[in-house]
Design an enzyme around this catalytic site. Sequence first.
Site, PDB file in Angstrom:
ATOM      1  CG  ASP A  45      -1.964   0.975   1.307  1.00 28.99           C
ATOM      2  OD1 ASP A  45      -2.433   1.382   0.233  1.00 28.99           O
ATOM      3  OD2 ASP A  45      -2.372   1.360   2.434  1.00 28.99           O
ATOM      4  CG  HIS A  46      -0.332   4.822   0.206  1.00 29.08           C
ATOM      5  ND1 HIS A  46      -0.803   5.811  -0.621  1.00 29.08           N
ATOM      6  CD2 HIS A  46      -1.408   4.389   0.927  1.00 29.08           C
ATOM      7  CE1 HIS A  46      -2.103   5.990  -0.413  1.00 29.08           C
ATOM      8  NE2 HIS A  46      -2.494   5.128   0.504  1.00 29.08           N
TER       9      HIS A  46
ATOM     10  CG  HIS B 236      -4.966   7.667   4.183  1.00 23.78           C
ATOM     11  ND1 HIS B 236      -4.024   8.142   3.304  1.00 23.78           N
ATOM     12  CD2 HIS B 236      -5.424   6.517   3.642  1.00 23.78           C
ATOM     13  CE1 HIS B 236      -3.918   7.324   2.289  1.00 23.78           C
ATOM     14  NE2 HIS B 236      -4.758   6.325   2.447  1.00 23.78           N
ATOM     15  N   GLY B 237      -7.318   8.125   7.992  1.00 25.05           N
ATOM     16  CA  GLY B 237      -7.496   8.470   9.408  1.00 25.05           C
ATOM     17  C   GLY B 237      -8.921   8.921   9.675  1.00 25.05           C
TER      18      GLY B 237
ATOM     19  CG  HIS C 158      -6.395   4.796  -1.046  1.00 21.40           C
ATOM     20  ND1 HIS C 158      -5.271   4.291  -0.437  1.00 21.40           N
ATOM     21  CD2 HIS C 158      -6.392   4.318  -2.302  1.00 21.40           C
ATOM     22  CE1 HIS C 158      -4.612   3.545  -1.312  1.00 21.40           C
ATOM     23  NE2 HIS C 158      -5.268   3.541  -2.456  1.00 21.40           N
TER      24      HIS C 158
ATOM     25  CB  ALA D 168     -13.091   2.815   2.911  1.00 24.48           C
ATOM     26  CB  SER D 169     -11.907   4.181   8.349  1.00 25.81           C
ATOM     27  OG  SER D 169     -11.201   2.993   8.228  1.00 25.81           O
TER      28      SER D 169
ATOM     29  CG  ASN E 119      -7.405   0.626   0.145  1.00 25.81           C
ATOM     30  OD1 ASN E 119      -7.858  -0.333  -0.460  1.00 25.81           O
ATOM     31  ND2 ASN E 119      -6.342   1.293  -0.252  1.00 25.81           N
TER      32      ASN E 119
ATOM     33  CG  ASN F 113      -4.657   1.146   8.565  1.00 24.60           C
ATOM     34  OD1 ASN F 113      -4.666   0.327   9.479  1.00 24.60           O
ATOM     35  ND2 ASN F 113      -3.557   1.802   8.224  1.00 24.60           N
TER      36      ASN F 113
END
Length: 279
Positions: free
Chosen positions: A80-81, A175-176, A203, A205-206, A225, A227
């Site tokens: 990833d990345h 992200h986050g 990316h 997706a949370s 994705n 995390n």
Amino acid sequence: MKNILDDAFEKKYAVPQFNMNGLIWLESILKTAEKCKAPVIIGTTDKIVDQLGGFKLLAQIFEIMKKDLKIKVPAILHLDHGQTVERCFEAVDAGYDSVMYDGSKLSIEENVKNTKKVVEYAHKQGVTVEAEVGSVGGTEDGVYSDMIYADQSECMKLAIETGIDSLAPALGSVHGKYKGEPNLGFEEMARLRQSLHVPFVLHGASGISNADLQKAISYGHAKVNYNTELNIGWSDALRTVLTENQELYAPMEILKPGKQALNAVIEEVIIRTGAYEKA
Ligand code: 13P
């Protein structure tokens, strides 16, 4: 990877990528995917790879664990990345199934040039390649990026000139944890989908609502994705067990609720993305 993404793209569901932050994550992801009969992608960020012992060790642990747990569903190990072309080559050489080259901080010309190198190298060994245009905002494993919307002509240039297998167009995701409500660019997504026939990757997706997720999947996001959502579940469980049992020091007892929390989040995401029983 190509087969599972193409199937998801065609049938309008998404294969979840779960990022791993330790062996507990890997075990939970594999066991839960098997239980749910779902294809699954295990992501390791470029940064976490070194913390967990390097590409070779991770690729070997992944194969051994899949065999020992008798995993029959398609399970993919993905970088990833990837921060440089060389890091992507290293992952390919170590036995990764798939790599992402993240040239999102470069000019589109440089991004295309480097992505092309990764595609040429990876495809020769049957490894798939994902690339990014624009920039997913926020911080992941210590790497910060501003949120920059993907430009449609740049997406087309990158996808057509490099032959990538999937594209991550940054369209408002982060992200986050989101500050406020996520605001995805669905108009841009619809326009991009009309001009490109490559599976998209979402990316960050949370924290995205189920309604927005379904909309993104309907526009061809075949990989999503996760995390942060896993890590919130895991850290909440850890905090609770340590707070409620001040005398506890046995690692197996301390780690058990975290594992259960990971399993629950993973199963819920597999249902949400439509990957349940798609293997
Ligand atoms: P989240 O941490 O927001 O779930 O994003 C994960 C991701 O996009 C991995 O690249």
